[in-house]
Write an enzyme that holds these catalytic residues in place. Structure first.
Site, PDB file in Angstrom:
ATOM      1  N   ASN A   1       0.852  -1.189   0.000  1.00  0.00           N
ATOM      2  CA  ASN A   1       0.000   0.000   0.000  1.00  0.00           C
ATOM      3  C   ASN A   1       0.889   1.241   0.000  1.00  0.00           C
ATOM      4  O   ASN A   1       2.007   1.214   0.508  1.00  0.00           O
ATOM      5  CB  ASN A   1      -0.878  -0.002   1.267  1.00  0.00           C
ATOM      6  CG  ASN A   1      -1.819   1.185   1.310  1.00  0.00           C
ATOM      7  OD1 ASN A   1      -2.440   1.546   0.296  1.00  0.00           O
ATOM      8  ND2 ASN A   1      -1.928   1.817   2.455  1.00  0.00           N
TER       9      ASN A   1
ATOM     10  N   HIS B   1       0.835   5.243   1.270  1.00  0.00           N
ATOM     11  CA  HIS B   1       0.081   6.078   2.205  1.00  0.00           C
ATOM     12  C   HIS B   1       0.732   7.457   2.269  1.00  0.00           C
ATOM     13  O   HIS B   1       1.964   7.560   2.410  1.00  0.00           O
ATOM     14  CB  HIS B   1       0.071   5.430   3.595  1.00  0.00           C
ATOM     15  CG  HIS B   1      -0.733   6.196   4.598  1.00  0.00           C
ATOM     16  ND1 HIS B   1      -2.112   6.157   4.614  1.00  0.00           N
ATOM     17  CD2 HIS B   1      -0.355   7.051   5.582  1.00  0.00           C
ATOM     18  CE1 HIS B   1      -2.549   6.954   5.584  1.00  0.00           C
ATOM     19  NE2 HIS B   1      -1.512   7.500   6.176  1.00  0.00           N
TER      20      HIS B   1
ATOM     21  N   SER C   1       4.740   6.895   2.613  1.00  0.00           N
ATOM     22  CA  SER C   1       5.273   5.593   3.004  1.00  0.00           C
ATOM     23  C   SER C   1       4.683   4.520   2.095  1.00  0.00           C
ATOM     24  O   SER C   1       3.512   4.589   1.726  1.00  0.00           O
ATOM     25  CB  SER C   1       4.877   5.237   4.445  1.00  0.00           C
ATOM     26  OG  SER C   1       5.252   6.253   5.343  1.00  0.00           O
TER      27      SER C   1
ATOM     28  N   ASP D   1      -2.746   0.802   8.142  1.00  0.00           N
ATOM     29  CA  ASP D   1      -1.578   1.629   7.807  1.00  0.00           C
ATOM     30  C   ASP D   1      -0.402   1.338   8.755  1.00  0.00           C
ATOM     31  O   ASP D   1       0.397   2.233   9.048  1.00  0.00           O
ATOM     32  CB  ASP D   1      -1.930   3.133   7.833  1.00  0.00           C
ATOM     33  CG  ASP D   1      -2.988   3.496   6.799  1.00  0.00           C
ATOM     34  OD1 ASP D   1      -3.002   2.878   5.722  1.00  0.00           O
ATOM     35  OD2 ASP D   1      -3.817   4.372   7.083  1.00  0.00           O
TER      36      ASP D   1
END
Ligand code: GAR
Length: 203
Positions: A109, A111, A138, A147
Protein backbone atom coordinates in the site's frame (compact mmCIF):
# COMPACT_ATOMS: atom_id res chain seq x y z
CA UNK A 1 13.31 -12.05 -16.35
CA UNK A 2 9.56 -12.55 -16.75
CA UNK A 3 7.48 -9.44 -15.97
CA UNK A 4 5.98 -9.50 -12.48
CA UNK A 5 2.21 -10.12 -12.73
CA UNK A 6 0.40 -7.49 -10.66
CA UNK A 7 -3.14 -6.43 -9.91
CA UNK A 8 -3.83 -2.82 -8.90
CA UNK A 9 -6.75 -1.88 -6.64
CA UNK A 10 -8.13 1.66 -6.82
CA UNK A 11 -11.03 3.76 -5.56
CA UNK A 12 -10.41 7.11 -7.22
CA UNK A 13 -8.37 9.22 -9.60
CA UNK A 14 -5.70 6.63 -10.21
CA UNK A 15 -2.68 8.89 -10.71
CA UNK A 16 -0.52 6.25 -9.02
CA UNK A 17 -2.03 3.65 -11.34
CA UNK A 18 -1.06 5.94 -14.25
CA UNK A 19 2.54 6.15 -13.04
CA UNK A 20 2.68 2.34 -12.98
CA UNK A 21 1.18 2.13 -16.49
CA UNK A 22 3.71 4.71 -17.74
CA UNK A 23 6.74 3.01 -16.21
CA UNK A 24 5.69 -0.34 -17.66
CA UNK A 25 5.30 1.38 -21.05
CA UNK A 26 8.77 2.95 -20.91
CA UNK A 27 10.19 -0.38 -19.67
CA UNK A 28 11.66 0.93 -16.43
CA UNK A 29 9.20 -1.30 -14.57
CA UNK A 30 9.28 -4.98 -15.45
CA UNK A 31 5.68 -5.82 -14.53
CA UNK A 32 2.53 -6.98 -16.29
CA UNK A 33 -0.70 -5.32 -15.20
CA UNK A 34 -3.18 -8.23 -15.24
CA UNK A 35 -6.16 -6.21 -14.03
CA UNK A 36 -7.34 -3.07 -12.31
CA UNK A 37 -10.02 -3.59 -9.68
CA UNK A 38 -12.15 -0.70 -8.43
CA UNK A 39 -14.74 -0.64 -5.68
CA UNK A 40 -16.26 2.44 -7.32
CA UNK A 41 -17.87 2.40 -10.75
CA UNK A 42 -17.14 6.10 -11.32
CA UNK A 43 -13.46 6.08 -10.34
CA UNK A 44 -11.51 8.03 -12.95
CA UNK A 45 -8.75 5.42 -12.74
CA UNK A 46 -11.05 3.11 -14.71
CA UNK A 47 -10.67 5.43 -17.72
CA UNK A 48 -6.92 5.22 -17.33
CA UNK A 49 -7.09 1.41 -17.35
CA UNK A 50 -9.37 1.47 -20.41
CA UNK A 51 -6.97 3.75 -22.27
CA UNK A 52 -4.16 1.30 -21.55
CA UNK A 53 -6.23 -1.76 -22.57
CA UNK A 54 -6.09 -3.33 -19.14
CA UNK A 55 -8.82 -5.66 -17.85
CA UNK A 56 -11.15 -3.86 -15.45
CA UNK A 57 -13.19 -5.33 -12.63
CA UNK A 58 -15.69 -3.29 -10.65
CA UNK A 59 -16.72 -4.71 -7.30
CA UNK A 60 -19.04 -2.17 -5.74
CA UNK A 61 -18.82 -2.54 -1.96
CA UNK A 62 -22.34 -1.11 -1.61
CA UNK A 63 -23.71 -4.28 -3.21
CA UNK A 64 -22.42 -6.40 -0.31
CA UNK A 65 -24.00 -6.61 3.10
CA UNK A 66 -20.78 -7.23 5.02
CA UNK A 67 -17.05 -6.62 4.77
CA UNK A 68 -16.60 -10.41 4.76
CA UNK A 69 -18.76 -10.95 1.68
CA UNK A 70 -17.11 -8.06 -0.17
CA UNK A 71 -13.64 -9.37 0.69
CA UNK A 72 -14.62 -12.91 -0.37
CA UNK A 73 -15.62 -11.61 -3.80
CA UNK A 74 -12.47 -9.51 -3.99
CA UNK A 75 -10.33 -12.55 -3.12
CA UNK A 76 -11.93 -14.63 -5.88
CA UNK A 77 -11.50 -11.84 -8.37
CA UNK A 78 -7.83 -11.29 -7.51
CA UNK A 79 -7.02 -15.00 -7.60
CA UNK A 80 -8.47 -15.34 -11.09
CA UNK A 81 -5.50 -13.28 -12.31
CA UNK A 82 -2.85 -15.12 -10.24
CA UNK A 83 -0.82 -11.99 -9.47
CA UNK A 84 2.45 -12.19 -7.57
CA UNK A 85 1.82 -8.75 -6.12
CA UNK A 86 -1.34 -6.85 -5.17
CA UNK A 87 -0.85 -3.10 -5.31
CA UNK A 88 -3.23 -0.86 -3.37
CA UNK A 89 -3.17 2.54 -5.07
CA UNK A 90 -5.65 4.85 -3.40
CA UNK A 91 -7.88 1.90 -2.47
CA UNK A 92 -9.97 3.35 0.31
CA UNK A 93 -11.52 0.26 1.90
CA UNK A 94 -10.71 -1.24 5.26
CA UNK A 95 -9.98 -4.91 4.68
CA UNK A 96 -10.84 -7.81 6.99
CA UNK A 97 -8.07 -9.58 8.90
CA UNK A 98 -8.78 -12.81 7.00
CA UNK A 99 -8.30 -11.08 3.68
CA UNK A 100 -5.09 -9.37 4.78
CA UNK A 101 -3.65 -12.55 6.31
CA UNK A 102 -4.48 -14.49 3.17
CA UNK A 103 -2.35 -12.13 1.06
CA UNK A 104 0.24 -11.21 3.69
CA UNK A 105 3.62 -10.51 2.10
CA UNK A 106 2.06 -10.16 -1.34
CA UNK A 107 0.12 -6.93 -0.88
CA UNK A 108 1.54 -3.41 -0.63
CA UNK A 109 0.00 0.00 0.00
CA UNK A 110 1.03 3.61 -0.47
CA UNK A 111 0.08 6.08 2.20
CA UNK A 112 0.50 9.87 2.14
CA UNK A 113 2.36 10.39 5.41
CA UNK A 114 5.54 9.40 7.16
CA UNK A 115 4.15 6.44 9.08
CA UNK A 116 3.63 5.85 11.94
CA UNK A 117 2.46 9.46 11.80
CA UNK A 118 -1.04 10.11 10.53
CA UNK A 119 -2.60 6.75 9.86
CA UNK A 120 -6.03 6.99 8.26
CA UNK A 121 -7.28 10.00 6.31
CA UNK A 122 -6.72 13.78 5.99
CA UNK A 123 -2.98 13.26 6.40
CA UNK A 124 -1.91 16.53 4.71
CA UNK A 125 -4.31 18.60 6.76
CA UNK A 126 -3.11 16.94 9.96
CA UNK A 127 0.57 17.53 9.10
CA UNK A 128 -0.18 21.22 8.45
CA UNK A 129 -2.19 21.59 11.64
CA UNK A 130 0.63 20.02 13.65
CA UNK A 131 3.09 22.53 12.18
CA UNK A 132 5.34 19.78 10.79
CA UNK A 133 8.37 20.86 8.74
CA UNK A 134 8.63 17.49 7.07
CA UNK A 135 5.84 15.39 5.61
CA UNK A 136 5.95 12.63 3.03
CA UNK A 137 4.83 9.19 1.99
CA UNK A 138 5.27 5.59 3.00
CA UNK A 139 5.03 2.35 1.06
CA UNK A 140 4.44 -0.68 3.22
CA UNK A 141 3.31 -4.28 3.25
CA UNK A 142 -0.31 -4.50 4.31
CA UNK A 143 -0.90 -6.03 7.72
CA UNK A 144 -3.98 -6.30 9.90
CA UNK A 145 -3.06 -3.04 11.62
CA UNK A 146 -4.47 -0.17 9.55
CA UNK A 147 -1.58 1.63 7.81
CA UNK A 148 0.69 -0.22 10.22
CA UNK A 149 2.46 -2.93 8.19
CA UNK A 150 6.23 -3.23 7.65
CA UNK A 151 7.56 -0.16 5.85
CA UNK A 152 9.47 -0.68 2.60
CA UNK A 153 10.27 2.90 1.60
CA UNK A 154 9.56 6.40 2.84
CA UNK A 155 10.18 9.71 1.06
CA UNK A 156 10.24 13.05 2.83
CA UNK A 157 8.71 16.21 1.43
CA UNK A 158 9.43 19.61 2.99
CA UNK A 159 6.41 21.56 4.19
CA UNK A 160 6.68 25.13 2.80
CA UNK A 161 5.60 28.25 4.61
CA UNK A 162 2.51 28.98 2.57
CA UNK A 163 1.48 25.40 1.84
CA UNK A 164 -2.21 24.57 1.68
CA UNK A 165 -3.56 21.06 1.85
CA UNK A 166 -3.71 21.09 -1.97
CA UNK A 167 -0.18 22.32 -2.65
CA UNK A 168 1.30 19.90 -0.13
CA UNK A 169 -0.75 16.98 -1.43
CA UNK A 170 0.41 17.76 -4.97
CA UNK A 171 4.11 17.62 -4.04
CA UNK A 172 3.67 14.42 -2.04
CA UNK A 173 1.78 12.86 -4.95
CA UNK A 174 4.63 13.74 -7.35
CA UNK A 175 6.98 11.75 -5.09
CA UNK A 176 4.47 8.89 -4.83
CA UNK A 177 4.58 8.59 -8.62
CA UNK A 178 8.34 8.08 -8.52
CA UNK A 179 8.48 5.88 -5.43
CA UNK A 180 5.71 3.34 -6.11
CA UNK A 181 6.96 2.03 -9.47
CA UNK A 182 10.44 1.87 -7.90
CA UNK A 183 9.24 -0.39 -5.09
CA UNK A 184 7.30 -2.61 -7.49
CA UNK A 185 10.48 -2.93 -9.56
CA UNK A 186 12.33 -4.05 -6.41
CA UNK A 187 9.72 -6.78 -5.96
CA UNK A 188 10.10 -7.74 -9.64
CA UNK A 189 13.86 -8.06 -9.09
CA UNK A 190 13.32 -10.21 -6.00
CA UNK A 191 15.11 -7.66 -3.87
CA UNK A 192 12.63 -7.45 -1.01
CA UNK A 193 12.44 -10.02 1.74
CA UNK A 194 10.01 -9.97 4.61
CA UNK A 195 11.21 -11.78 7.68
CA UNK A 196 9.93 -11.38 11.24
CA UNK A 197 7.75 -8.55 9.94
CA UNK A 198 10.84 -6.59 8.92
CA UNK A 199 11.67 -5.67 5.36
CA UNK A 200 15.12 -6.36 4.02
CA UNK A 201 16.22 -4.78 0.79
CA UNK A 202 18.78 -7.06 -0.84
CA UNK A 203 21.14 -5.09 -3.02
C1 GAR B 1 -2.69 8.88 -2.87
O1 GAR B 1 -2.19 10.05 -2.30
C2 GAR B 1 -2.46 7.71 -1.91
O2 GAR B 1 -1.29 7.79 -1.19
C3 GAR B 1 -3.66 7.84 -1.02
O3 GAR B 1 -4.72 8.18 -1.88
C4 GAR B 1 -4.22 8.91 -2.98
C5 GAR B 1 -4.70 8.23 -4.24
O4 GAR B 1 -4.38 9.01 -5.37
N1 GAR B 1 -3.93 6.62 -0.30
C6 GAR B 1 -4.40 6.58 0.93
O5 GAR B 1 -4.71 7.57 1.56
C7 GAR B 1 -4.55 5.18 1.52
N2 GAR B 1 -4.72 5.23 2.94
P1 GAR B 1 -4.53 8.39 -6.83
O6 GAR B 1 -5.92 7.73 -6.92
O7 GAR B 1 -4.43 9.59 -7.72
O8 GAR B 1 -3.42 7.39 -7.03
Amino acid sequence: MNPLPIVVLISGGGTNLQSIIDRIADKTLNARLCAVISNKADAYGIERAKNANISIEIIDHKQYDSRESFDAELTQCIEKYQPQLIVLAGFMRILTDDFVNHFYGKMINIHPSLLPKYRGIHTHQRALEAGDDIHGLSIHYVSTKLDGGPVILQKSVAVLEHDSEETLAKRVLEQEHIAYPQVIQWVAEGRLQLSDNQVMNLV
